[in-house]
Motif scaffolding. Sequence first.
Motif, PDB file in Angstrom:
ATOM      1  N   ALA A  49       3.192   6.880   2.980  1.00  0.00           N
ATOM      2  CA  ALA A  49       3.619   5.570   3.963  1.00  0.00           C
ATOM      3  C   ALA A  49       4.699   4.990   3.225  1.00  0.00           C
ATOM      4  O   ALA A  49       5.547   4.190   4.206  1.00  0.00           O
ATOM      5  N   ILE A  50       5.165   5.093   2.095  1.00  0.00           N
ATOM      6  CA  ILE A  50       6.166   4.405   1.480  1.00  0.00           C
ATOM      7  C   ILE A  50       7.342   5.209   2.216  1.00  0.00           C
ATOM      8  O   ILE A  50       8.174   4.521   2.456  1.00  0.00           O
ATOM      9  N   ARG A  51       7.254   6.334   1.833  1.00  0.00           N
ATOM     10  CA  ARG A  51       8.260   7.142   2.739  1.00  0.00           C
ATOM     11  C   ARG A  51       8.532   6.973   4.221  1.00  0.00           C
ATOM     12  O   ARG A  51       9.586   6.703   4.742  1.00  0.00           O
ATOM     13  N   SER A  52       7.428   6.855   4.851  1.00  0.00           N
ATOM     14  CA  SER A  52       7.480   6.494   6.536  1.00  0.00           C
ATOM     15  C   SER A  52       8.184   5.197   6.724  1.00  0.00           C
ATOM     16  O   SER A  52       8.385   5.043   7.878  1.00  0.00           O
ATOM     17  N   ALA A  53       8.041   4.286   5.643  1.00  0.00           N
ATOM     18  CA  ALA A  53       8.311   3.051   5.768  1.00  0.00           C
ATOM     19  C   ALA A  53       9.792   3.046   5.598  1.00  0.00           C
ATOM     20  O   ALA A  53      10.694   1.814   5.885  1.00  0.00           O
ATOM     21  N   GLY A  54      10.655   3.958   5.332  1.00  0.00           N
ATOM     22  CA  GLY A  54      11.960   4.025   5.109  1.00  0.00           C
ATOM     23  C   GLY A  54      12.571   3.930   3.705  1.00  0.00           C
ATOM     24  O   GLY A  54      13.705   3.960   3.522  1.00  0.00           O
ATOM     25  N   TYR A  55      11.714   3.749   2.871  1.00  0.00           N
ATOM     26  CA  TYR A  55      12.033   3.385   1.370  1.00  0.00           C
ATOM     27  C   TYR A  55      12.686   4.972   0.721  1.00  0.00           C
ATOM     28  O   TYR A  55      12.016   6.011   1.081  1.00  0.00           O
ATOM     29  N   GLN A  56      13.788   4.697   0.200  1.00  0.00           N
ATOM     30  CA  GLN A  56      14.583   5.997  -0.317  1.00  0.00           C
ATOM     31  C   GLN A  56      14.411   6.284  -1.894  1.00  0.00           C
ATOM     32  O   GLN A  56      14.700   7.350  -2.231  1.00  0.00           O
ATOM     33  N   THR A  57      14.058   5.127  -2.356  1.00  0.00           N
ATOM     34  CA  THR A  57      13.998   5.291  -3.969  1.00  0.00           C
ATOM     35  C   THR A  57      12.708   4.399  -4.383  1.00  0.00           C
ATOM     36  O   THR A  57      12.434   3.459  -3.846  1.00  0.00           O
ATOM     37  N   VAL A  58      12.050   5.304  -5.224  1.00  0.00           N
ATOM     38  CA  VAL A  58      10.783   4.435  -6.026  1.00  0.00           C
ATOM     39  C   VAL A  58      11.337   4.362  -7.457  1.00  0.00           C
ATOM     40  O   VAL A  58      11.575   5.156  -8.027  1.00  0.00           O
ATOM     41  N   VAL A  59      10.914   3.075  -7.707  1.00  0.00           N
ATOM     42  CA  VAL A  59      11.185   2.715  -9.324  1.00  0.00           C
ATOM     43  C   VAL A  59       9.986   2.249  -9.691  1.00  0.00           C
ATOM     44  O   VAL A  59       9.291   1.645  -9.246  1.00  0.00           O
ATOM     45  N   ASN A  60       9.511   2.713 -10.901  1.00  0.00           N
ATOM     46  CA  ASN A  60       8.310   2.820 -11.332  1.00  0.00           C
ATOM     47  C   ASN A  60       8.587   2.123 -12.927  1.00  0.00           C
ATOM     48  O   ASN A  60       9.284   2.828 -13.646  1.00  0.00           O
ATOM     49  N   LEU A  61       7.952   1.241 -13.112  1.00  0.00           N
ATOM     50  CA  LEU A  61       8.141   0.213 -14.726  1.00  0.00           C
ATOM     51  C   LEU A  61       6.896   0.921 -15.573  1.00  0.00           C
ATOM     52  O   LEU A  61       6.776   0.200 -16.669  1.00  0.00           O
ATOM     53  N   VAL A  62       5.946   1.852 -15.063  1.00  0.00           N
ATOM     54  CA  VAL A  62       4.882   1.814 -15.940  1.00  0.00           C
ATOM     55  C   VAL A  62       5.165   2.983 -16.869  1.00  0.00           C
ATOM     56  O   VAL A  62       5.625   4.191 -16.578  1.00  0.00           O
ATOM     57  N   PRO A  63       4.891   3.069 -18.332  1.00  0.00           N
ATOM     58  CA  PRO A  63       5.117   4.088 -19.146  1.00  0.00           C
ATOM     59  C   PRO A  63       4.465   5.234 -18.776  1.00  0.00           C
ATOM     60  O   PRO A  63       3.133   5.128 -18.561  1.00  0.00           O
ATOM     61  N   SER A  64       4.756   6.425 -19.047  1.00  0.00           N
ATOM     62  CA  SER A  64       4.074   7.771 -18.753  1.00  0.00           C
ATOM     63  C   SER A  64       2.795   7.832 -19.536  1.00  0.00           C
ATOM     64  O   SER A  64       1.540   8.077 -18.998  1.00  0.00           O
ATOM     65  N   GLU A  65       2.788   7.318 -20.648  1.00  0.00           N
ATOM     66  CA  GLU A  65       1.398   7.162 -21.587  1.00  0.00           C
ATOM     67  C   GLU A  65       0.651   6.195 -21.248  1.00  0.00           C
ATOM     68  O   GLU A  65      -0.695   6.209 -21.848  1.00  0.00           O
ATOM     69  N   ALA A  66       0.848   5.295 -20.463  1.00  0.00           N
ATOM     70  CA  ALA A  66      -0.083   4.195 -19.923  1.00  0.00           C
ATOM     71  C   ALA A  66      -1.383   4.897 -19.346  1.00  0.00           C
ATOM     72  O   ALA A  66      -1.057   5.689 -18.722  1.00  0.00           O
ATOM     73  N   ALA A  67      -2.554   4.220 -19.408  1.00  0.00           N
ATOM     74  CA  ALA A  67      -3.786   4.879 -19.095  1.00  0.00           C
ATOM     75  C   ALA A  67      -3.581   4.731 -17.541  1.00  0.00           C
ATOM     76  O   ALA A  67      -4.305   5.544 -16.672  1.00  0.00           O
ATOM     77  N   ASN A  68      -3.246   3.651 -16.965  1.00  0.00           N
ATOM     78  CA  ASN A  68      -3.092   3.721 -15.361  1.00  0.00           C
ATOM     79  C   ASN A  68      -1.846   4.286 -14.843  1.00  0.00           C
ATOM     80  O   ASN A  68      -1.648   4.064 -13.784  1.00  0.00           O
ATOM     81  N   ALA A  69      -1.106   5.118 -15.472  1.00  0.00           N
ATOM     82  CA  ALA A  69       0.067   5.917 -15.105  1.00  0.00           C
ATOM     83  C   ALA A  69      -0.391   6.896 -14.183  1.00  0.00           C
ATOM     84  O   ALA A  69      -1.575   7.597 -14.494  1.00  0.00           O
ATOM     85  N   LEU A  70       0.223   7.167 -13.161  1.00  0.00           N
ATOM     86  CA  LEU A  70      -0.182   8.289 -12.250  1.00  0.00           C
ATOM     87  C   LEU A  70       0.586   9.416 -12.798  1.00  0.00           C
ATOM     88  O   LEU A  70       1.757   9.628 -12.832  1.00  0.00           O
TER      89      LEU A  70
END
Length: 166
Positions: free
Chosen positions: A31-52
């Motif tokens: 849905a993010i791509r379909s909405a036209g977004y070209q870049t995703v910026v993630n501020l969650v550290p990789s080691e965070a429990a809620n990181a994807l």
Amino acid sequence: MIAQLSEIRNFWQLSDQIATAGQPTPEQFPAIRSAGYQTVVNLVPSEAANALPNESAIVAAQGMEYVQIPVRWEKPTRDDFSQFATVIQGRRHQPVFVHCAANMRVSAFMYLYRRLYAGVSEAQAASDLHQIWIPNPTWQDFIDQVIADQREIAGEQVVLRHQDQL
């Protein structure tokens, strides 16, 4: 079926070019791509429990650019914000989707970016920030420090320009 952007936790459309949110699920990235977004910026550290896990691969599979700036919840830094501002400024003419775990880190960073780089009034930037949350003492101190640093830099630039004219 493609998920709707409004289904993403704390989704907030700041402008035609910038949307912010909490952590999307893997199923929400189309849905993010379909909405036209070209870049995703993630501020969650990789080691965070809620990181994807494997978010960079999920985003790349959608044909979008992925940028991660790991911002520790309990200790945001001026360097974190500087990196963020550089990323956003460099992509200011393209749609960017910015997220963290709950849109709190992001909303604070966007508040600062909009005030310091985009010319948005304090009242408007604060109103948008407060749609998501009222920053806790750690984050309010961080926001205040970044603004104070920017004012100090601006003051030094004015003094230097004045000295050049003497």
